[in-house]
Write a protein that holds these residues in place. Structure first.
Motif, PDB file in Angstrom:
ATOM      1  N   HIS A 402       0.828  -1.201   0.000  1.00 34.70           N
ATOM      2  CA  HIS A 402       0.000   0.000   0.000  1.00 34.70           C
ATOM      3  C   HIS A 402       0.869   1.259   0.000  1.00 34.70           C
ATOM      4  O   HIS A 402       1.993   1.279   0.505  1.00 34.70           O
ATOM      5  N   ASP A 403       0.305   2.318  -0.560  1.00 33.01           N
ATOM      6  CA  ASP A 403       0.984   3.616  -0.598  1.00 33.01           C
ATOM      7  C   ASP A 403       0.970   4.221   0.796  1.00 33.01           C
ATOM      8  O   ASP A 403      -0.044   4.197   1.501  1.00 33.01           O
ATOM      9  N   ILE A 404       2.090   4.779   1.207  1.00 32.90           N
ATOM     10  CA  ILE A 404       2.204   5.348   2.552  1.00 32.90           C
ATOM     11  C   ILE A 404       1.239   6.508   2.747  1.00 32.90           C
ATOM     12  O   ILE A 404       0.790   6.791   3.871  1.00 32.90           O
ATOM     13  N   LEU A 405       0.903   7.203   1.638  1.00 32.66           N
ATOM     14  CA  LEU A 405       0.006   8.356   1.750  1.00 32.66           C
ATOM     15  C   LEU A 405      -1.400   7.953   2.201  1.00 32.66           C
ATOM     16  O   LEU A 405      -2.169   8.794   2.661  1.00 32.66           O
ATOM     17  N   GLU A 406      -1.736   6.663   2.066  1.00 30.46           N
ATOM     18  CA  GLU A 406      -3.053   6.202   2.506  1.00 30.46           C
ATOM     19  C   GLU A 406      -3.191   6.276   4.028  1.00 30.46           C
ATOM     20  O   GLU A 406      -4.303   6.303   4.545  1.00 30.46           O
ATOM     21  N   PHE A 407      -2.053   6.340   4.730  1.00 31.24           N
ATOM     22  CA  PHE A 407      -2.095   6.284   6.193  1.00 31.24           C
ATOM     23  C   PHE A 407      -1.556   7.564   6.839  1.00 31.24           C
ATOM     24  O   PHE A 407      -1.503   7.656   8.063  1.00 31.24           O
ATOM     25  N   ALA A 408      -1.138   8.536   6.009  1.00 31.39           N
ATOM     26  CA  ALA A 408      -0.563   9.771   6.549  1.00 31.39           C
ATOM     27  C   ALA A 408      -1.597  10.873   6.547  1.00 31.39           C
ATOM     28  O   ALA A 408      -2.595  10.833   5.812  1.00 31.39           O
ATOM     29  N   ASP A 409      -1.354  11.892   7.393  1.00 33.42           N
ATOM     30  CA  ASP A 409      -2.217  13.068   7.446  1.00 33.42           C
ATOM     31  C   ASP A 409      -2.109  13.796   6.112  1.00 33.42           C
ATOM     32  O   ASP A 409      -1.017  14.167   5.668  1.00 33.42           O
ATOM     33  N   ALA A 410      -3.227  13.993   5.442  1.00 42.65           N
ATOM     34  CA  ALA A 410      -3.232  14.586   4.102  1.00 42.65           C
ATOM     35  C   ALA A 410      -2.705  16.010   4.089  1.00 42.65           C
ATOM     36  O   ALA A 410      -2.336  16.534   3.038  1.00 42.65           O
ATOM     37  N   THR A 411      -2.635  16.653   5.248  1.00 46.47           N
ATOM     38  CA  THR A 411      -2.192  18.057   5.279  1.00 46.47           C
ATOM     39  C   THR A 411      -0.673  18.181   5.326  1.00 46.47           C
ATOM     40  O   THR A 411      -0.135  19.280   5.288  1.00 46.47           O
ATOM     41  N   ILE A 412       0.038  17.077   5.427  1.00 49.48           N
ATOM     42  CA  ILE A 412       1.504  17.118   5.550  1.00 49.48           C
ATOM     43  C   ILE A 412       2.129  16.399   4.355  1.00 49.48           C
ATOM     44  O   ILE A 412       1.691  15.312   3.960  1.00 49.48           O
ATOM     45  N   ASP A 413       3.138  17.024   3.751  1.00 50.43           N
ATOM     46  CA  ASP A 413       3.853  16.401   2.631  1.00 50.43           C
ATOM     47  C   ASP A 413       4.880  15.434   3.204  1.00 50.43           C
ATOM     48  O   ASP A 413       6.054  15.759   3.398  1.00 50.43           O
ATOM     49  N   ILE A 414       4.434  14.230   3.515  1.00 46.68           N
ATOM     50  CA  ILE A 414       5.303  13.252   4.180  1.00 46.68           C
ATOM     51  C   ILE A 414       6.483  12.850   3.306  1.00 46.68           C
ATOM     52  O   ILE A 414       7.605  12.659   3.779  1.00 46.68           O
ATOM     53  N   LEU A 415       6.249  12.702   2.005  1.00 47.59           N
ATOM     54  CA  LEU A 415       7.333  12.253   1.120  1.00 47.59           C
ATOM     55  C   LEU A 415       8.457  13.273   1.063  1.00 47.59           C
ATOM     56  O   LEU A 415       9.642  12.928   1.058  1.00 47.59           O
ATOM     57  N   ALA A 416       8.099  14.555   1.030  1.00 48.69           N
ATOM     58  CA  ALA A 416       9.122  15.608   1.017  1.00 48.69           C
ATOM     59  C   ALA A 416       9.938  15.568   2.299  1.00 48.69           C
ATOM     60  O   ALA A 416      11.158  15.742   2.292  1.00 48.69           O
ATOM     61  N   LEU A 417       9.282  15.321   3.434  1.00 48.56           N
ATOM     62  CA  LEU A 417       9.992  15.254   4.710  1.00 48.56           C
ATOM     63  C   LEU A 417      10.948  14.065   4.743  1.00 48.56           C
ATOM     64  O   LEU A 417      12.073  14.167   5.237  1.00 48.56           O
ATOM     65  N   ILE A 418      10.508  12.924   4.228  1.00 50.90           N
ATOM     66  CA  ILE A 418      11.364  11.734   4.212  1.00 50.90           C
ATOM     67  C   ILE A 418      12.574  11.957   3.327  1.00 50.90           C
ATOM     68  O   ILE A 418      13.718  11.642   3.683  1.00 50.90           O
ATOM     69  N   HIS A 419      12.347  12.538   2.139  1.00 50.24           N
ATOM     70  CA  HIS A 419      13.465  12.807   1.227  1.00 50.24           C
ATOM     71  C   HIS A 419      14.428  13.813   1.827  1.00 50.24           C
ATOM     72  O   HIS A 419      15.645  13.711   1.667  1.00 50.24           O
ATOM     73  N   GLN A 420      13.888  14.809   2.524  1.00 48.78           N
ATOM     74  CA  GLN A 420      14.741  15.796   3.183  1.00 48.78           C
ATOM     75  C   GLN A 420      15.589  15.123   4.257  1.00 48.78           C
ATOM     76  O   GLN A 420      16.772  15.409   4.400  1.00 48.78           O
ATOM     77  N   GLU A 421      15.019  14.203   4.992  1.00 49.76           N
ATOM     78  CA  GLU A 421      15.762  13.480   6.030  1.00 49.76           C
ATOM     79  C   GLU A 421      16.872  12.637   5.399  1.00 49.76           C
ATOM     80  O   GLU A 421      17.979  12.559   5.905  1.00 49.76           O
ATOM     81  N   GLN A 422      16.600  12.011   4.247  1.00 50.19           N
ATOM     82  CA  GLN A 422      17.629  11.234   3.550  1.00 50.19           C
ATOM     83  C   GLN A 422      18.786  12.128   3.139  1.00 50.19           C
ATOM     84  O   GLN A 422      19.953  11.790   3.330  1.00 50.19           O
ATOM     85  N   ASP A 423      18.481  13.291   2.539  1.00 49.83           N
ATOM     86  CA  ASP A 423      19.521  14.186   2.033  1.00 49.83           C
ATOM     87  C   ASP A 423      20.372  14.745   3.153  1.00 49.83           C
ATOM     88  O   ASP A 423      21.575  14.942   3.000  1.00 49.83           O
TER      89      ASP A 423
END
Length: 679
Positions: A402-423
């Motif tokens: 399943h896509d992680i966005l199905e379980f995250a708060d729609a008001t937060i860009d979770i993918l951008a935060l994860i990528h920022q943490e990786q960088d």
């Protein structure tokens, strides 16, 4: 009377005498010619005989040439002799004079040049001779060709001066190709006949044959030497190679040699086993394993005989010390022997097993850790551990794919935060991003995420994320923050109350402490201090004169200048302020700062005469802010002096009694940035 008429009048007796003399002269000339020819033939036969003798005894080319030169000198049948050979066996190699007899040193450079030229008929003919050996003989009485080179013309002129009349150039061949020449020059007028040329051809063939024999012998010796070197090198490579190897005879399966690496690897030496069967019994105690290894050996031997190396399956061998070695061997056939090269896989297999064990331990740890762990690829879950599944209230099977966005708060860009943490993971250790997820029961839970790029089990890139549920922690932290803000507000109100209490005893300077705090806070901000520290300066300013509580009100409100004694009493307020606050717990040394706000950089201040770095930075700022506010506002004993006078005082004391950086910041703030003192 004409000569013809005289001849016609010879007497018979005279004519008979003339004819007799003519016959005698002809006979003498013929006899001399015959003697010259016989002498030359004799010389050539002797030369051929001596040359064959030299050839029979010479062991190499150099010895042959040396002996041949001696023979030519000893026989002495020709006025001049030249031998020239190519520098090497290359087709374009130049001719080099190897021997010369009775040739002037002055003409040798010219002759050397002539030998390299192609346009001169004698040399051109000789250089292009065929396998039958064309000896070129010529007489020098004839005029030279007009197209010959100047050097060759000079050479012919030299020969004529030396009374040379006949010449013969005999080519020397090497493997059927021109390799050199022998030049014979005579002062006699007897031409070289066919028999003499035949002898010279035989001489050339004998010498050429000898040269080829010497070359073949040299090549044989070189090949033998090279073969010996290669054998020695093979032995050294075999013995010193870091790869274990041993050699087995195909005929009787005797083990012929083992190298040092093999001895070190398994501990066995060559004398430890006679043949393949004895070797098998030592390294493979199990009869079943020996049977399998023998079967593999026979199959591999048939394949190797076709010319290709054969690799055996992995086997486990027993070393001399009882330890086991996992190895793989490669078979190659060289002649009647088999070379087996061993690749020790023990360390590799042990490392692989250790990795597998480590992976298993890691998987167990991840499966049982309280921290949530999940792996993403293309934003979809490809792995979740039980803790993460429990954090969301779902089973692991319900999350995978399943896509992680199905379980995250729609008001937060979770993918951008994860990528920022990786960088930023390799750049600094900052606070992890906090992302809101939706629990199965609908509750919003906040997770702190740590993300890293990894290579997953399938060898493809993925992102592993560790999630920590900080919902309760964040709620507690928010409550603490609110309480802290409330506490700070209470403390600020308390300090304001203390400031008002001080002002009630000195109504003529009402608002002084508040204004000093504001000015000090503005200077600190100009110096680059953070907001919290600037606010602290404002709070310190509110109570910096708290020690004045201890000063009699008559002195505080006196409308005229204070006496010396009164001034000394007034100076006591700094120490009094320290004593009042020293036991009050603050997060900064506020008591010490207040006690130092009348200290000066050069040690002329009070109460302790501190200098430079002994004074707190906050106290240095308070000192300048206090001077500016005091001089720019009214006092009971004088009118306000104004901001310009106050700044002049600051600049006058810059670097001596006041801190340089604080002075510069205050002047810059007021003069350049238009800061207005608080009212």
């Amino acid at each position: 009377m004409t000569p013809a008429a005289d001849a016609a009048n010879f007497l018979d007796e005279e004519q008979s005498l003339i004819d007799h003399i003519t016959i005698q002269i002809t006979q003498v000339y013929t006899r001399l010619q015959s003697q010259g020819r016989v002498a030359r033939l004799t010389y050539l036969y002797q030369l051929l005989s001596e040359t064959n003798r030299v050839i029979a005894h010479s062991q190499n080319q150099q010895a042959l040439l040396t002996e041949l030169q001696q023979v030519l000198l000893n026989l002495g049948g020709f006025a001049k002799i030249v031998i020239a050979l190519k520098a090497d066996d290359q087709a374009d190699s130049p001719l080099v004079i190897q021997f010369h007899h009775n040739v002037s040193a002055n003409i040798l450079p010219t002759l050397q040049t002539v030998l390299q030229q192609e346009q001169n008929p004698p040399l051109n003919h000789v250089k292009n001779t065929g396998p039958d050996v064309d000896v070129y003989s010529y007489a020098l009485v004839n005029a030279p060709d007009a197209h010959i080179s100047p050097e060759y013309r000079a050479w012919r002129h030299y020969l004529k001066q030396e009374q040379v009349h006949q010449a013969a150039l005999t080519p020397l061949l090497f493997n059927g190709h021109f390799w050199g020449l022998i030049g014979l020059y005579t002062t006699g007028r007897v031409e070289f006949d066919q028999e003499q040329i035949q002898l010279l051809q035989n001489l050339s063939r004998d010498i050429s044959s000898a040269l080829e024999r010497f070359s073949a012998e040299q090549q044989r010796k070189t090949a033998e030497s090279y073969s010996q070197q290669m054998e020695q090198r093979f032995q050294q490579v075999f013995l010193q190679s870091p790869v274990p190897m041993h050699i087995i005879s195909i005929q009787d399966e005797r083990i012929l040699a083992v190298n040092l690496a093999y001895e070190k690897w398994l501990g066995y030496r060559l004398e430890d086993f006679q043949n393949q069967d004895a070797w098998l019994k030592k390294v493979a105690p199990s009869a079943e394993q020996r049977q399998l290894m023998q079967q593999n050996w026979e199959e591999a031997l048939q394949l190797a005989k076709k010319g290709n190396p054969v690799q055996f399956p992995e086997i486990t061998l027993l070393a001399k010390d009882g330890s086991q070695r996992i190895a793989q061997r490669t078979m190659s056939i060289v002649g009647n022997d088999v070379i087996l090269v061993w690749n020790d896989l023990t360390a590799i297999r042990e490392t692989e097993q250790a990795l597998q064990d480590s992976e298993q331990r890691f998987r167990i740890m991840v499966e049982h850790t309280v921290v949530g762990v999940y792996v993403l690829r293309d934003n979809r879950y490809i792995y979740v551990n039980p803790s993460y599944a429990n954090m969301l209230g779902w089973s692991a099977a319900a999350l995978i794919g399943h896509d992680i966005l199905e379980f995250a708060d729609a008001t937060i860009d979770i993918l951008a935060l994860i990528h920022q943490e990786q960088d930023q993971a390799t750049e600094y250790l900052g606070m992890p991003p906090i992302v809101a997820f939706r629990h199965q029961n609908g509750q919003i839970r906040e997770f702190a995420l740590h993300a890293r790029c990894i290579t997953w089990d399938d060898g493809r890139p993925a992102t592993i994320v560790m999630a920590l549920d900080i919902t309760e922690q964040k709620q507690a932290q928010d409550q603490i923050t609110r309480q802290l803000e409330q506490l700070e507000a209470t403390m600020y109100g308390t300090l304001q109350a203390v400031s008002i209490m001080v002002e009630l005893r000195d109504p003529y300077t009402a608002g002084h402490e508040r204004r000093v705090g504001l000015i000090a806070s503005a200077i600190a901000k100009e110096m680059g201090w953070d907001e919290k520290r600037c606010l602290q300066m404002e709070e310190i300013g509110l109570v910096h004169d708290i020690g004045k509580i201890s000063i009699p009100s008559e002195i505080l409100t006196k409308p005229t200048r204070l006496t010396h004694l009164e001034m000394e009493m007034m100076k006591g307020h700094a120490q009094a302020g320290y004593e009042i606050l020293k036991n009050v717990p603050f997060n900064i040394p506020i008591a010490e700062i207040i006690g130092q706000h009348h200290e000066r950089m050069d040690g002329t201040g009070y109460p302790n005469g501190l200098k430079g770095e002994e004074i707190h930075p906050e106290a240095r700022i308070l000192a300048v802010a206090d001077v500016i506010e005091s001089m720019a506002t009214h006092r009971p004993y004088r009118a306000a002096l104004g901001i310009d006078v106050a700044l002049c005082e600051v600049l006058k004391g810059r670097g001596t009694i006041y801190d340089t950086e604080v002075c510069d910041a205050a002047v810059r703030l007021i003069k350049e940035k238009g800061y207005v003192l608080p009212s």
